[in-house]
Design a protein around this motif. Structure first.
Motif: not given
Length: 178
Positions: A42-43, A115-117, A154-156
């Protein structure tokens, strides 16, 4: 009348995006017994909404959609924490990298910073939530690696789906029209 039409259109778009986050969170779940939670996809949709539709949609969609997924999946004890954590995640990511205008490079420092934050907000938030639920910071530390994996996945996935979304200029179909 035009304002009412825009309000209804915005409400429908918000409901669809909430459903997207809920369904993507529930579609593939890997239970993590030691944390009383699960790893999910879901992210990626939270990042998609926040980055393409902004912090307000990111906040509402991420918080409500993720909370509903917890409730429907039998993790209701996490729902209040999830509402706050995911709402903050969507707000932070959307505040940093909202892409209102088309054009420009998709891959940017702002995007990766968002994405990192957003990921750090999620990992830190679930650490705090786990500390409260388990009454132990030591026990809650066990959730950090799993949540980092979830954030990375999620980021990928967002990078792939988001690039396609950007390349096809799909956002223009969702813009408000008079």
């Amino acid at each position: 009348m035009k304002k009412q039409k825009q309000d209804v259109r915005d409400l429908v778009l918000s409901a669809l995006l909430i459903a997207l986050v809920t369904v993507s969170t529930m579609s593939i779940q890997i239970p993590v017994p030691m944390t009383s939670g699960y790893i999910h996809l879901g992210d990626s949709m939270i990042f998609l909404v926040a980055i393409f539709f902004g912090r307000k949609k990111g906040l509402i969609t991420a918080g409500v959609g993720s909370m509903l997924a917890d409730i429907f999946s039998g993790y209701a004890h996490w729902a209040p924490f999830t509402l706050i954590i995911k709402a903050c995640m969507g707000y932070v990511a959307g505040s940093i990298a909202f892409r209102k205008e088309e054009g420009g490079a998709f891959f940017s420092i702002r995007l990766f910073t968002a994405l990192i934050a957003g990921s750090l907000v999620m990992v830190g938030g679930y650490f705090v939530g786990g500390s409260i639920l388990k009454s132990s910071m030591i026990v809650a530390l066990q959730s950090v690696p799993e949540n980092m994996i979830q954030a990375g996945l999620g980021a990928g996935i967002f990078l792939v789906v988001g690039k396609a979304f950007d390349k096809l200029s799909l956002q223009r179909y969702f813009e408000k029209r008079a």
